[in-house]
Design a protein around this motif. Sequence first.
Motif, PDB file in Angstrom:
ATOM      1  N   GLU A   1      46.192  35.263  47.872  1.00 39.75           N
ATOM      2  CA  GLU A   1      47.138  36.384  47.904  1.00 39.75           C
ATOM      3  C   GLU A   1      47.358  37.014  46.528  1.00 39.75           C
ATOM      4  N   GLU A   2      47.442  36.182  45.468  1.00 38.51           N
ATOM      5  CA  GLU A   2      47.756  36.751  44.156  1.00 38.51           C
ATOM      6  C   GLU A   2      46.666  37.695  43.661  1.00 38.51           C
ATOM      7  N   VAL A   3      45.407  37.433  44.030  1.00 41.15           N
ATOM      8  CA  VAL A   3      44.307  38.329  43.629  1.00 41.15           C
ATOM      9  C   VAL A   3      44.376  39.622  44.440  1.00 41.15           C
ATOM     10  N   ILE A   4      44.625  39.495  45.742  1.00 40.25           N
ATOM     11  CA  ILE A   4      44.723  40.682  46.602  1.00 40.25           C
ATOM     12  C   ILE A   4      45.890  41.560  46.148  1.00 40.25           C
ATOM     13  N   GLU A   5      47.031  40.923  45.879  1.00 35.08           N
ATOM     14  CA  GLU A   5      48.210  41.682  45.420  1.00 35.08           C
ATOM     15  C   GLU A   5      47.930  42.362  44.088  1.00 35.08           C
ATOM     16  N   GLY A   6      47.353  41.633  43.132  1.00 33.71           N
ATOM     17  CA  GLY A   6      47.091  42.188  41.812  1.00 33.71           C
ATOM     18  C   GLY A   6      46.122  43.342  41.854  1.00 33.71           C
ATOM     19  N   PHE A   7      45.081  43.214  42.661  1.00 33.57           N
ATOM     20  CA  PHE A   7      44.109  44.300  42.755  1.00 33.57           C
ATOM     21  C   PHE A   7      44.743  45.556  43.320  1.00 33.57           C
ATOM     22  N   ASN A   8      45.440  45.421  44.438  1.00 35.32           N
ATOM     23  CA  ASN A   8      46.003  46.609  45.086  1.00 35.32           C
ATOM     24  C   ASN A   8      47.118  47.239  44.257  1.00 35.32           C
ATOM     25  N   ARG A   9      47.921  46.411  43.601  1.00 38.70           N
ATOM     26  CA  ARG A   9      48.983  46.960  42.731  1.00 38.70           C
ATOM     27  C   ARG A   9      48.368  47.777  41.591  1.00 38.70           C
ATOM     28  N   ASN A  10      47.377  47.219  40.936  1.00 35.86           N
ATOM     29  CA  ASN A  10      46.742  47.922  39.818  1.00 35.86           C
ATOM     30  C   ASN A  10      45.978  49.157  40.277  1.00 35.86           C
ATOM     31  N   ALA A  11      45.358  49.087  41.459  1.00 34.65           N
ATOM     32  CA  ALA A  11      44.633  50.243  41.976  1.00 34.65           C
ATOM     33  C   ALA A  11      45.575  51.410  42.228  1.00 34.65           C
ATOM     34  N   VAL A  12      46.712  51.119  42.857  1.00 35.07           N
ATOM     35  CA  VAL A  12      47.691  52.190  43.124  1.00 35.07           C
ATOM     36  C   VAL A  12      48.277  52.720  41.818  1.00 35.07           C
TER      37      VAL A  12
END
Length: 564
Positions: free
Chosen positions: A97-108
């Motif tokens: 989850e932490e990788v998925i969250e970090g990627f999507n947060r930074n992408a947005v």
Amino acid sequence: MARKLLIRDVTLRDGQQSLFATRMNQKQVDRVLPLFKDAGFYAMEVWGGAVPDSIMRYLNEDPWDRLEKIKTIIGDTSKLTALSRGRNLFGYNPYPEEVIEGFNRNAVQSGISIMRIFDALNDTENIRSTIKYVKENGGIADATVCYTVDPKFTTGDRIKSALKGKLLPKKIFTIDYFVKKAKELEAMGADMISLKDMAGLVSPERSCEIISAFKKELSIPVDFHTHCTPGYGHSAALMAIIKGVDIVDTAILSFAGGPAAPSFEIIQIFCNKLGIETGVNLDAVVKINKELIEIRKEMKDVDSYQLFPIEFDLTKDTLPTHIDKLFDDAIEFANAEKFEELQSCCLAIEKHFNFPEPDENVKFAEVPGGMYTNMLAQLKQLKLEQLLPRVLEIIPTVRLASGCPPLVTPTSQIVGVQAVNCVIDENKGVPFYTNKSIQYVNLVKGLYGKTPIPVDPEFRLKIAGIKEETPYDTSHYQKQPNPVFTEFGNAKLAGTEKEELLLELFPSVAEKFLKDRIVARYMDAIRKEQDKKRKAIEDEKRKYEAMSNEEKRERLITGLFNAW
């Protein structure tokens, strides 16, 4: 009031990926960005897919820099879109989850407004967390249902299977199947639904059926995405428009057709005749296409076709009478749901615009173009290309045995490689599955998620050594090493969260890219320090030469005294 159709332009991601192996460099992208801003498309797909990997691997460019530079120019004129594989993001194995969250947060935060999320198995649970994190960070969650077709079994195959006491399934990927998946994603909080046909296999008839059902059953916008590989692209897109789709994905003329998306220019002509507004600045589109033609010439070494569409100016050029009539006829046939006649008209239109001919091999085999070429390349490498017909013959069996996954990236490659392995086994006189790829084993095991139909436990035992389905356990996930390079000023390989994400998502490519950047920065700092010292010496020399003889003697005496 005229109906409005929104256009998602995919030129800078899907278009260049499909035709030019994602080789547009930043300078080339920069040349068209002001023109795209003037065009005012609803959305622009510019990131995700193969972009992050390819531009690091081949162009030595930073994916986050590319996204942020695009956002700086485009601003809020168009919504920027990225593509990801849900829980798998860009790889094969699921991430914690932490990788998925970090990627999507930074992408947005870096500029993405719409994250298009798909899963190769259409396992909606693999999409759930990305929907959550995209929305939490203010983005729009575009959840995808991947289009695919049923395995192509002959009557003989069905008889043989029945004699063995196993009936082959008749229909798996029905209209109800696609609607069920779409409704699951809507219930998870998706803001829009895309029917994503990455192989270009959706026919106008299927487009008609699925889009009609989506518009009836869903309360959120529906997007239609397809490719032109086997020749259905424009007819299927027109059918989707006729049936009320909200958004259509297109590419600018010189980056459209063949394995790429339908052409915006052709879709715009259909919309003009239907009285549908797209809101796109056509003068800007003409300018974009002219610049893209020059960029395409610059990328001739990676151009799949070397076949350019005709030059066509939407704002002033007139179609020949017989071609103009083809557009009218196509609309008439689409409204009447005369699919063969519609298809014939659209193929004639494509021929006029000089798009590549439909790929008959892909059309007949009903597999994605990339899967077909990968299998052929695998066999050619072993000088066994004569075995390709047999490979195509057993793909349905290999696919069905592994739960009938949709043939999209990466499951198309997994099934294709295993089909080749099985035929090579057969050619050597050993049983099928003597040689198994690790990805196929993991697919059968259940590591990638739930397949559309269950895998036979006995087959799973044979392939993976266990009977029970085994989901991927992210608690065993280990982060990539992030060493410190003392020889380069104690720099960490990944010094920021964004760099850490690149390392997690693209380990081998990012490791080289980040280390090369550390070395370049270190050497650049040394050069700057040397230049600074050299400049100081030169400045001092100029000052000395400008002194009078008396000042020079005084300076010499002072220096000797201080030394003493």
